[in-house]
Enzyme design. Structure first.
Site, short mmCIF file in Angstrom:
data_model
loop_
_atom_site.label_atom_id
_atom_site.label_comp_id
_atom_site.label_asym_id
_atom_site.label_seq_id
_atom_site.Cartn_x
_atom_site.Cartn_y
_atom_site.Cartn_z
N TRP A 86 36.91 -52.31 70.42
CA TRP A 86 37.05 -50.84 70.34
C TRP A 86 37.31 -50.57 68.87
CZ3 TRP A 86 40.73 -47.21 68.86
CH2 TRP A 86 40.51 -45.91 69.32
N GLU B 233 37.40 -36.45 80.18
CA GLU B 233 37.23 -37.83 79.71
C GLU B 233 36.08 -38.55 80.39
OE1 GLU B 233 40.67 -40.42 80.01
OE2 GLU B 233 41.18 -39.68 81.98
N ARG C 69 39.04 -52.51 77.98
CA ARG C 69 39.84 -52.35 76.76
C ARG C 69 39.01 -51.89 75.56
NH1 ARG C 69 44.84 -54.91 77.37
NH2 ARG C 69 45.17 -54.85 75.14
N GLU D 274 46.27 -32.33 83.97
CA GLU D 274 45.74 -33.65 84.32
C GLU D 274 44.30 -33.52 84.85
OE1 GLU D 274 46.25 -36.56 83.75
OE2 GLU D 274 45.20 -37.69 85.29
N LYS E 30 41.04 -35.34 83.25
CA LYS E 30 40.16 -36.21 84.03
C LYS E 30 38.72 -35.78 83.85
CE LYS E 30 41.98 -38.76 84.63
NZ LYS E 30 43.21 -39.42 84.35
N CYS F 255 40.65 -53.41 72.43
CA CYS F 255 39.98 -54.68 72.18
C CYS F 255 40.53 -55.69 73.19
CB CYS F 255 40.19 -55.24 70.79
SG CYS F 255 39.51 -54.24 69.48
N LYS G 110 41.19 -48.29 77.59
CA LYS G 110 42.23 -48.16 78.60
C LYS G 110 43.63 -48.24 77.98
CE LYS G 110 43.63 -48.25 82.97
NZ LYS G 110 43.53 -46.95 83.65
N HIS H 168 47.08 -14.28 77.66
CA HIS H 168 47.48 -14.23 76.25
C HIS H 168 46.44 -14.88 75.33
CE1 HIS H 168 51.37 -12.65 77.35
NE2 HIS H 168 51.45 -13.57 78.30
N ASN I 113 42.97 -58.27 67.90
CA ASN I 113 43.24 -56.94 68.44
C ASN I 113 44.43 -56.38 67.69
OD1 ASN I 113 43.72 -54.68 70.06
ND2 ASN I 113 44.89 -55.88 71.55
N GLY I 114 44.25 -55.23 67.05
CA GLY I 114 45.36 -54.62 66.29
C GLY I 114 44.81 -54.01 65.01
C1 AGP Z 1 44.14 -41.45 81.25
O1 AGP Z 1 43.07 -41.20 82.09
C2 AGP Z 1 43.79 -41.83 79.89
N1 AGP Z 1 42.86 -42.90 79.88
C3 AGP Z 1 44.90 -41.89 78.87
O2 AGP Z 1 45.25 -40.56 78.62
C4 AGP Z 1 46.20 -42.67 79.20
O3 AGP Z 1 46.89 -42.05 80.23
C5 AGP Z 1 47.06 -42.76 77.93
O4 AGP Z 1 46.36 -43.46 76.95
C6 AGP Z 1 48.41 -43.40 78.17
O5 AGP Z 1 48.28 -44.74 78.54
P1 AGP Z 1 49.50 -45.53 79.16
O6 AGP Z 1 49.85 -44.86 80.43
O7 AGP Z 1 48.98 -46.93 79.37
O8 AGP Z 1 50.63 -45.47 78.18
#
Ligand code: AGP
Length: 608
Positions: free
Chosen positions: A74, A488, A27, A481, A485, A2, A603, A504, A100-101
């Site tokens: 969000w 997501e 956000r 990673e 990517k 948010c 984010k 396995h 936000n929270g």
């Molecule tokens: C990464 O592409 C993601 N959006 C997500 O996994 C992110 O890395 C994770 O939420 C951790 O965030 P931070 O690095 O701000 O702690």
């Protein structure tokens, strides 16, 4: 998650708030709204959907200066809908809030408020805030918020507005970020500095328990007992041009291309005149690195993958064990920690709730904490004993790209530094390695300058619904990673697996429509990786290899080869990461996805 913005000043208030929301849209973007003081009341407009849905409603809002609050959501409690969008109003429509929270005890509070005659319009946890403030309001918004907040259990950054106090904003903060932006004859409250960066770079980070009253020419911070509190004004270390697309079609693409800079900036200026590696931030004697006998990384998502990578590097350079925990699981494991165990929190935002909890657990156990973060002045940076900044600049795309590579640079630096300080690495080795790391900048540029094969692969396989990424040793975290990517931003199911583990279980999944991306540079596990590629081929699954430039042999056993420049084995993740990010990017674009704002994601994840 948010984004919240408050503004008071002479600029067109609706447009200024909306501009702030645009900057904070990363956000959260399932609904949005604005509340503005107007004609002795508060005018609220809000809408389900992202800001493009809200924008058409702005037309009839006042074009002149004023005071207002805004929110991009969000969803946590209550589905994304217009009713659940913020701001929320009290019963009489005289007080408004954006938040936000998470309010953990909202049901209990709502029952009490309802029995006292309050009527709720939404299914959110947030709405209790405004009713509680209404109940305590006697003509002074700051006092009403101060009286209400102790009843709340949970996390909040909240900004309130009262129709009866023109030009006044009141903010409150606990465990969710809230910053004050200080302009000339105007002031802002926001979740992140990006919201006001076009107007001012002077800012104040509010701390937990702070309450703030803001007008266009004044601000005061109080604690919950009404005592006045001093907070430092700081200058945001970048300007508004850093958060524009700069000719690229998406922030993600721009940020992928900013990686040579992010890499270099994170490494830059670390050599002292005496030819020793210096990390000034770690020289404040808050913990003695020679006393450390164990290191635990805590992090989430992409930051977790950078931490895993760090373990491979550090264990080669050091004599102590390195563990890596997913932040959200760390707490349950309740690991035994002591003052000789260094807990390293890796986070782009420095606000991730799971990682913050892990840091607090470490502190409670008496373990020293070090934050590796990108956002200057973030909560993790402030609460940890030490901080090592990644200098990637602001990252707007929800998918982390340049901050991943900057984190990798930071963990290499940290490994070198710890090895040096513990007397395990010769000064010449440290100097030479730092130079090698700096030289990688050119190799990253090479990868970004030649993307034809990546695009061809994306085009060929973008309709597949499953992908497996395989790597061994230091390339295994990168396989994870790369899979993250892809999933997501393109919504394709993808897994990153240690290549040796495939037989396995996951091998059962393979078929001709299930591509496997094999990270197979010329390194010590090359032959073993080749064996795994043969196993894949025997199941008729197509293989895309990411291999070392000049490796002709690999061509014969793969459908496609994405070549990266030859580097030392421990540096391959650095040159392969941009190629894999671009692969995910192009696949997602070819599938028509919004790469900057993938569905369901935010984010900064400020809830546990
Ligand atoms: C990464 O592409 C993601 N959006 C997500 O996994 C992110 O890395 C994770 O939420 C951790 O965030 P931070 O690095 O701000 O702690």
């Amino acid at each position: 998650m948010c984004g919240i913005v408050g503004y008071t000043g002479p600029r067109p208030v609706a447009a200024t708030l909306f501009h702030g929301l645009r900057r904070l849209e990363y956000r959260g973007y399932d609904s949005a709204g604005l509340g503005i003081q107007e004609d002795g009341g508060i005018r609220v407009i809000k809408r389900r959907g992202n800001l493009d849905h809200l924008e058409p409603l702005l037309g009839d809002l006042p074009g002149e200066g004023g005071t207002g609050i805004a929110h991009t959501r969000w969803a946590t409690h209550g589905v994304p809908s217009t009713e659940n969008a913020h701001p929320h109003l009290d019963c009489r429509g005289r007080i408004a809030v954006v938040h936000n929270g998470i309010i953990e005890n909202y049901q209990e509070l709502e029952r009490g408020l309802t029995s006292r005659g309050h009527r709720f319009r939404s299914r959110t946890d947030t709405e209790v805030l405004v009713h509680l403030v209404e109940e305590n309001y006697r003509g002074d918004l700051l006092e009403a918020v101060r009286a209400a907040m102790p009843k709340i259990r949970g996390t909040y950054a909240a900004v309130f507005l009262s129709a009866d106090e023109p030009g006044v904003l009141v903010g409150a903060r606990k465990d969710s970020p809230l910053l004050l932006g200080l302009g000339e004859g105007e002031n802002f409250l926001a979740s992140a500095t990006l919201a006001f960066l076009d107007f001012t770079r002077r800012a104040v980070s509010l701390e937990n328990g702070d309450l703030v009253r803001v007008t266009d020419d004044d601000w005061v911070i109080l604690d919950i007992n009404g005592g006045s509190v001093e907070r430092k004004v700081f200058e945001v270390p970048f300007d508004a041009t850093a958060v524009q697309k700069g000719g690229y079609s998406d922030f993600m693409l721009k940020e992928i291309h900013e990686q040579p800079q992010a890499w270099m900036d994170t490494l830059r200026g670390r050599m002292s005149p005496g030819n020793r590696l210096r990390i000034e931030e770690l020289e404040e004697d808050r913990f003695d690195l020679r006393e450390i006998n164990r290191i635990i990384f805590v992090s989430c998502g992409t930051s977790y993958h950078a931490s895993l990578l760090g373990r491979y590097v550090m264990e080669g350079w050091m004599d102590i064990p390195v563990e890596v925990d997913i932040s959200s699981e760390f707490y349950y494991r309740a690991p035994k920690l002591d003052p000789r165990c260094l807990v390293v929190a890796v986070s782009q935002s420095g606000e991730t709730a799971d990682t913050m909890s892990a840091v607090r657990w470490a502190k409670r156990c008496g373990a020293p904490t070090l934050a590796v973060v990108n956002v200057v002045g973030s909560m993790m940076a402030r609460e940890s004993d030490g901080v090592l900044y990644t200098h990637a600049g602001p990252e707007i795309g929800v998918a982390a790209t340049k901050t991943f590579l900057a984190q990798v640079a930071a963990v290499y630096l940290l490994g070198l530094y710890l090895g040096q300080e513990r007397g395990l690495l010769e000064p010449e080795f440290v100097r030479h390695t730092l130079r090698e790391l700096e030289d990688l900048t050119g190799r990253i540029e090479e990868v970004l300058g030649d993307t034809d094969t990546v695009e061809r692969c994306a085009d060929k396989y973008c309709r597949c619904e499953d992908f497996l990424f395989l790597g061994r040793n230091i390339n295994y975290p990168l396989a994870m990673e790369a899979a993250l990517k892809l999933k997501e931003i393109s919504y394709i199911h993808a897994e990153g697996y240690p290549a040796g583990e495939m037989k396995h279980g996951p091998i059962a999944l393979l078929h001709p429509g299930f591509p496997v991306v094999a990270l197979i540079p010329r390194d010590s596990v090359y032959e073993k990786m080749k064996g795994n590629v043969e196993e894949v081929r025997a199941r008729q699954a197509p293989v895309i290899a990411v291999a070392t430039q000049g490796d002709a042999e690999i061509r014969s056993c793969c459908e496609e080869v994405i070549y990266v420049p030859e580097v030392k084995p421990q540096y391959y993740p650095v040159v392969m990461a941009p190629a894999l990010q671009l692969f995910a990017y192009h696949v997602a674009k070819m599938r028509g996805c919004n790469v900057d704002q993938p569905r369901n994601l935010a984010k900064t994840v400020t809830v546990e």
